[in-house]
Design an enzyme around this catalytic site. Structure first.
Site, PDB file in Angstrom:
ATOM      1  N   ALA A  99       0.779  -1.161   0.047  1.00 22.97           N
ATOM      2  CA  ALA A  99      -0.025   0.002  -0.064  1.00 22.97           C
ATOM      3  C   ALA A  99       0.866   1.238  -0.080  1.00 22.97           C
ATOM      4  O   ALA A  99       1.984   1.302   0.499  1.00 22.97           O
ATOM      5  CB  ALA A  99      -0.984  -0.039   1.262  1.00 22.97           C
ATOM      6  N   GLY A 132       0.803  -5.139   0.630  1.00 21.76           N
ATOM      7  CA  GLY A 132      -0.537  -5.366  -0.217  1.00 21.76           C
ATOM      8  C   GLY A 132      -0.067  -5.986  -1.621  1.00 21.76           C
ATOM      9  O   GLY A 132      -0.929  -6.449  -2.284  1.00 21.76           O
ATOM     10  N   GLU A 182      -0.443  -9.471  -1.214  1.00 18.31           N
ATOM     11  CA  GLU A 182      -1.939  -9.738  -0.795  1.00 18.31           C
ATOM     12  C   GLU A 182      -2.705  -9.670  -2.134  1.00 18.31           C
ATOM     13  O   GLU A 182      -3.453 -10.507  -2.177  1.00 18.31           O
ATOM     14  CB  GLU A 182      -2.509  -8.575  -0.005  1.00 18.31           C
ATOM     15  CG  GLU A 182      -2.099  -8.936   1.533  1.00 18.31           C
ATOM     16  CD  GLU A 182      -2.458  -7.860   2.594  1.00 18.31           C
ATOM     17  OE1 GLU A 182      -2.875  -7.999   3.686  1.00 18.31           O
ATOM     18  OE2 GLU A 182      -2.131  -6.698   2.061  1.00 18.31           O
ATOM     19  N   GLU A 241       4.564  -5.466   7.087  1.00 20.67           N
ATOM     20  CA  GLU A 241       3.613  -4.560   7.947  1.00 20.67           C
ATOM     21  C   GLU A 241       3.952  -4.223   9.386  1.00 20.67           C
ATOM     22  O   GLU A 241       3.808  -3.238   9.881  1.00 20.67           O
ATOM     23  CB  GLU A 241       2.192  -4.744   7.737  1.00 20.67           C
ATOM     24  CG  GLU A 241       1.697  -4.691   6.262  1.00 20.67           C
ATOM     25  CD  GLU A 241       1.626  -5.904   5.509  1.00 20.67           C
ATOM     26  OE1 GLU A 241       2.308  -6.709   5.840  1.00 20.67           O
ATOM     27  OE2 GLU A 241       0.767  -5.873   4.575  1.00 20.67           O
TER      28      GLU A 241
HETATM   29  N1  T1G Z   1       4.779   3.555  -0.395  1.00 20.19           N
HETATM   30  C1  T1G Z   1       4.968   4.560  -0.653  1.00 20.19           C
HETATM   31  N2  T1G Z   1       6.299   4.761  -1.283  1.00 20.19           N
HETATM   32  C2  T1G Z   1       7.389   3.531  -1.130  1.00 20.19           C
HETATM   33  C3  T1G Z   1       6.817   2.414  -0.868  1.00 20.19           C
HETATM   34  C4  T1G Z   1       5.278   2.111  -0.220  1.00 20.19           C
HETATM   35  N3  T1G Z   1       4.855   0.983   0.200  1.00 20.19           N
HETATM   36  N4  T1G Z   1       7.711   1.417  -0.791  1.00 20.19           N
HETATM   37  C5  T1G Z   1       9.041   2.102  -1.413  1.00 20.19           C
HETATM   38  N5  T1G Z   1       8.512   3.444  -1.553  1.00 20.19           N
HETATM   39  C6  T1G Z   1       9.377   4.550  -2.077  1.00 20.19           C
HETATM   40  C7  T1G Z   1      10.389   4.942  -1.171  1.00 20.19           C
HETATM   41  O1  T1G Z   1      10.026   5.899  -0.137  1.00 20.19           O
HETATM   42  C8  T1G Z   1      11.519   5.419  -2.075  1.00 20.19           C
HETATM   43  O2  T1G Z   1      10.890   6.715  -2.566  1.00 20.19           O
HETATM   44  C9  T1G Z   1      11.473   4.501  -3.223  1.00 20.19           C
HETATM   45  O3  T1G Z   1      10.299   4.034  -3.232  1.00 20.19           O
HETATM   46  C10 T1G Z   1      12.645   3.580  -3.392  1.00 20.19           C
HETATM   47  O4  T1G Z   1      12.667   2.747  -2.121  1.00 20.19           O
HETATM   48  C11 T1G Z   1      -2.668  -3.364   2.598  1.00 20.19           C
HETATM   49  C12 T1G Z   1      -1.270  -1.715   4.612  1.00 20.19           C
HETATM   50  C13 T1G Z   1      10.257  -2.145  -1.596  1.00 20.19           C
HETATM   51  C14 T1G Z   1      12.119  -3.063  -0.160  1.00 20.19           C
HETATM   52  O5  T1G Z   1       6.368  -1.838   4.113  1.00 20.19           O
HETATM   53  O6  T1G Z   1      10.676  -1.834   2.246  1.00 20.19           O
HETATM   54  O7  T1G Z   1       0.861  -2.840   2.287  1.00 20.19           O
HETATM   55  O8  T1G Z   1      12.922   8.101  -1.613  1.00 20.19           O
HETATM   56  O9  T1G Z   1      14.898   3.526  -1.497  1.00 20.19           O
HETATM   57  O10 T1G Z   1      15.970  -0.067  -1.050  1.00 20.19           O
HETATM   58  O11 T1G Z   1      -1.672  -4.787   4.102  1.00 20.19           O
HETATM   59  O12 T1G Z   1      11.291   0.626  -0.222  1.00 20.19           O
HETATM   60  O13 T1G Z   1      12.990   7.353  -3.865  1.00 20.19           O
HETATM   61  O14 T1G Z   1      11.309   9.161  -2.991  1.00 20.19           O
HETATM   62  O15 T1G Z   1      13.640   1.952   0.150  1.00 20.19           O
HETATM   63  O16 T1G Z   1      15.173  -0.918  -3.174  1.00 20.19           O
HETATM   64  C15 T1G Z   1       3.908  -2.388   3.174  1.00 20.19           C
HETATM   65  C16 T1G Z   1       8.053  -0.672   2.152  1.00 20.19           C
HETATM   66  C17 T1G Z   1       3.014  -1.391   2.940  1.00 20.19           C
HETATM   67  C18 T1G Z   1       7.484  -1.878   1.986  1.00 20.19           C
HETATM   68  C19 T1G Z   1      12.512  -1.233  -1.787  1.00 20.19           C
HETATM   69  N6  T1G Z   1       5.068  -2.365   2.587  1.00 20.19           N
HETATM   70  N7  T1G Z   1       9.186  -0.611   1.226  1.00 20.19           N
HETATM   71  O17 T1G Z   1      13.835  -1.016  -1.147  1.00 20.19           O
HETATM   72  O18 T1G Z   1      14.464   1.175  -2.132  1.00 20.19           O
HETATM   73  S1  T1G Z   1       1.670  -1.457   3.998  1.00 20.19           S
HETATM   74  C20 T1G Z   1       6.227  -2.072   2.856  1.00 20.19           C
HETATM   75  C21 T1G Z   1      10.520  -1.240   1.368  1.00 20.19           C
HETATM   76  C22 T1G Z   1       0.474  -2.460   3.323  1.00 20.19           C
HETATM   77  C23 T1G Z   1      -1.562  -3.799   3.078  1.00 20.19           C
HETATM   78  C24 T1G Z   1      -0.602  -2.838   3.926  1.00 20.19           C
HETATM   79  C25 T1G Z   1      11.276  -0.877   0.537  1.00 20.19           C
HETATM   80  C26 T1G Z   1      11.581  -1.928  -0.804  1.00 20.19           C
HETATM   81  P1  T1G Z   1      12.340   7.846  -2.594  1.00 20.19           P
HETATM   82  P2  T1G Z   1      13.873   2.501  -1.436  1.00 20.19           P
HETATM   83  P3  T1G Z   1      14.900  -0.068  -1.947  1.00 20.19           P
END
Ligand code: T1G
Length: 675
Positions: A63, A104, A107, A127
């Site tokens: 998400a 997500g 999911e 999450e």
């Molecule tokens: N939402 C918005 N921006 C995101 C994002 C996300 N989920 N994930 C990454 N970005 C942006 C990040 O801020 C950066 O932006 C760019 O992407 C590259 O990321 C419904 C409620 C995927 C392993 O917790 O762990 O789903 O700084 O520099 O080292 O149940 O990003 O370039 O502007 O980190 O290659 C769950 C979070 C959400 C994953 C990649 N998902 N992301 O790592 O690059 S909640 C997460 C990461 C959810 C559902 C629930 C890592 C990555 P900018 P990066 P990276």
């Protein structure tokens, strides 16, 4: 159709490519588009099946975390409904997991009927690291695919698994080494032609049947220690347990309710903030991302003590050759011996293979002559805190090291500008302040001197990443950002003890706030003698300031902390946990009397406020002086360098949460009392 989801066709199979850079996050726009396109495709007689994949290097990172504080617009469907429609769809839907599928993203993939995964991709439910639980069926569908044990590990642990492991666990149906899309389209066409009803993950109950409740009880016990202060891990266990004894729709409803409460909690807000904060640190306004950096292929460390040895391990762990320098062969042998013992400990605990240890040790060499490090790309000085000694070393290094080498100091207190000024290359001098134990702690305060070039700073920031550290750029001042703040906060807790609190009460209150240790226990660990040394410098800087006297008295008793089995606490020889010392308590009471102070009660709240809000105040001063780039950098420093609980977000975030009016009142009271 929309451009956020590209539609193409491979024969009779429709291909939906989610194209929402940088992470293909499930934004409202993506959810809305999926909600429209999938039913359209199902209704289209020319489409036999669907493949869903991601553009670029990710499938979907989950998400969109940026939208979490917003309410879902009316025209965006509930993602649960999108997934349900997919599960019940009459034509096969195949996820082609081309890169990470997290939260997500996984999911969504589990809402598909089949999943093919590219070698190198990963899947996970991270999450928990954001302070909540999966919110779109992860706790219900993952155990159905992977079984309860793996689901607990993945959801409560939060770490992703590899493509191979995903296939092993049953999360993915096939590992694809070659052209993923072509194979997925072929797979979808085969399934469509077979006439078999597409299987819904939510209806697969074989792996969740007959699970004993004791499994969950045992898991709760197992995670209790590391989940201190957190609700989400236990709520996740509850939802996974529900998957084994409630119908799907009821399990989903439970998950959704719990998710909503957790997502809006202060702890989750703090963890979300930290996610972005630790990505912000890499951004330096006047040093663009494409700034040239020097290639660091080898390093040298001056001083093979605890710090120097730890720093050398960081390089070796990253596969870089490193030379330790010390004054004599004996000192070197002792230093390298400690490094070897350190690695051996990790091997005996099963966390490192003997081969890996040998490789790493093989990258560390020793020398007593600077001539041997003339070719090093970076030299990090890690001798004790003595300005004259450091100047001597830098003068020498400047003469012997190649002109392009960066010369860095690991000083935690001294003026790096002054150190750089003795060299003919002040543009290549900076600070790299490691935290102890250097091979473990993830923080690196990179100190930007007045003369340091952009190339030098960009290089050490990049090097931090190579070493697996979180590098935060700071300016030159006494104690830089972390220790300067600690100095002020610890001074406040020292005063509290003189006025009526006891060290163990202070430590307990701060432990309960979420720190791993309180300031007095930390003091015993780091050494009261070390603290005593830095206090001399502080007295020089602020001669008129009222200072607590107890710490000097403890020092004068020769109670230096754990190393002498006595400090604020008493220690059994070799023990890491101390017990309250009667001698110290008597000393404290006696000292209060000498100071003419009437001892009084302190509430835990007052202790935490004094400690944490004084940190925020010093942080604000640091920002005003331009010594940190942003408030969130200070929070990252306090999390990675001092264990500020992630779910509290750091002193600056915490102060915002408390409210600036209250912070102002608390800080004003401290100011009136202590100056
Ligand atoms: N939402 C918005 N921006 C995101 C994002 C996300 N989920 N994930 C990454 N970005 C942006 C990040 O801020 C950066 O932006 C760019 O992407 C590259 O990321 C419904 C409620 C995927 C392993 O917790 O762990 O789903 O700084 O520099 O080292 O149940 O990003 O370039 O502007 O980190 O290659 C769950 C979070 C959400 C994953 C990649 N998902 N992301 O790592 O690059 S909640 C997460 C990461 C959810 C559902 C629930 C890592 C990555 P900018 P990066 P990276």
């Amino acid at each position: 159709m929309s451009d956020i989801i590209e539609f193409t066709k491979e024969g009779a199979v429709g291909v939906l490519t989610i194209n929402n850079p940088p992470a293909n996050a499930l934004s409202f726009a993506v959810c809305k588009a999926l909600g429209q396109i999938i039913p359209d495709c199902m209704a289209d007689d020319d489409i036999a099946g669907l493949v869903i994949t991601g553009a670029g290097r990710m499938f979907m990172a989950g998400a969109d975390i940026r939208e979490f504080n917003l309410t879902r617009p009316d025209d965006v469907p509930d993602f649960h409904d999108v997934l349900r429609a997919m599960e019940e769809a009459p034509k096969p839907i195949v996820a082609a997991i081309n890169g990470v599928a997290l939260g997500g993203g996984l999911e969504l993939a589990m809402g598909c009927h089949y999943r093919l995964i590219a070698a190198g991709a990963q899947v996970g439910q991270p999450e928990i690291k954001l302070g909540f639980i999966p919110g779109a069926g992860g706790t219900q569908r993952l155990p159905r695919l992977a079984g309860v044990e793996a689901a607990l590990e993945m959801i409560v642990g939060g770490d992703p698994v590899s493509a191979e492991r995903a296939v092993e666990l049953g999360i993915a149906d096939e590992l694809v080494d070659g052209d993923l899309l072509a194979r997925a389209a072929e797979f979808a066409a085969e399934k469509a032609a077979s006439g078999e009803a597409p299987p819904a993950t939510g209806k697969r109950n074989e792996k969740i049947a007959g699970i004993d409740a004791a499994v969950f009880e045992a898991y709760r016990e197992k995670i209790a220690g590391r989940s201190r202060g957190l609700e989400a891990p236990f709520e996740a266990v509850k939802c996974i347990e529900a998957a084994t004894n409630l119908p799907l729709q009821e399990g989903l409803a439970l998950e959704r309710d719990i998710f909503a409460v957790l997502r809006d909690s202060d702890k989750a807000k703090a963890m979300r903030y930290m996610f972005f904060a630790e990505r912000e640190v890499a951004k330096i306004p006047d040093i663009p991302r494409d700034t040239e950096t020097k290639d660091i292929k080898s390093a040298a460390i001056i001083g093979s003590g605890t710090m120097g040895g730890g720093i050398a391990m960081c390089f070796a762990n990253a596969g870089l050759p490193v030379t330790l320098i010390d004054v004599s062969e004996e000192a070197l042998a002792a230093g390298i011996g400690k490094v070897r013992a350190n690695y051996a400990g990790t091997v005996s605990r099963g966390r490192l293979g003997q081969d890996a240890m040998d490789t790493r040790l093989g990258l560390i060499s020793g020398a007593t002559d600077y001539a041997d490090i003339a070719d090093a790309d970076i030299v990090i000085e890690a001798v004790f805190e003595d300005m004259e000694l450091k100047k001597k070393i830098f003068t020498e290094l400047d003469k012997t090291c190649k002109p392009s080498a960066i010369l860095a100091s690991n000083t935690s207190t001294l003026d790096v500008n002054e150190i750089g000024a003795v060299t003919g290359r002040p543009d290549k001098v900076c600070g790299t302040h490691f935290f102890s134990p250097a091979n473990v702690m993830k923080l690196l305060e990179n100190v930007r001197t007045d003369a340091a070039s952009k190339e030098t700073i960009a290089t050490v920031m990049k090097l931090s990443k190579t070493l697996g550290k979180v590098g935060v750029l700071v300016g030159v001042c006494n104690g830089f950002v972390g220790n300067r703040i600690l100095g002020v906060a610890a001074r406040i807790t020292d005063f509290m003890v003189e006025e009526g609190a006891l060290p163990w009460q202070v430590d307990q209150a701060i432990y309960d706030f979420g720190f791993a240790m309180g300031p007095f226990a930390v003091n015993d660990l780091a050494g009261i003698d070390i603290r005593h040394m830095t206090r001399a410098e502080q007295r020089r800087l602020w001669p008129d300031r009222r200072d607590p006297v107890l710490v000097d008295k403890v020092y004068e008793l020769g109670r230096y902390g754990q190393k002498t089995n006595a400090g604020w606490y008493d220690y059994e020889p070799g023990a890491r946990r101390g017990t309250p010392s009667q001698l110290i308590e008597d000393l404290i009471v006696e000292t209060s009397g000498e100071l003419g102070l009437q001892r009084r009660q302190f509430s835990d709240q007052e202790i935490v406020d004094g400690y944490v809000l004084s940190m925020a105040n010093t942080g604000a001063q640091i920002l005003e002086e331009g010594l940190a780039l942003r408030a969130s950098d200070i929070d990252v420093i306090w999390h990675y360098g001092y264990g500020f609980p992630r779910y509290r977000g750091g002193p600056m975030f915490h102060a915002d949460l408390v409210g600036l009016d209250k912070v102002y009142d608390a800080v004003s009271r401290l100011y009136d009392t202590y100056g």
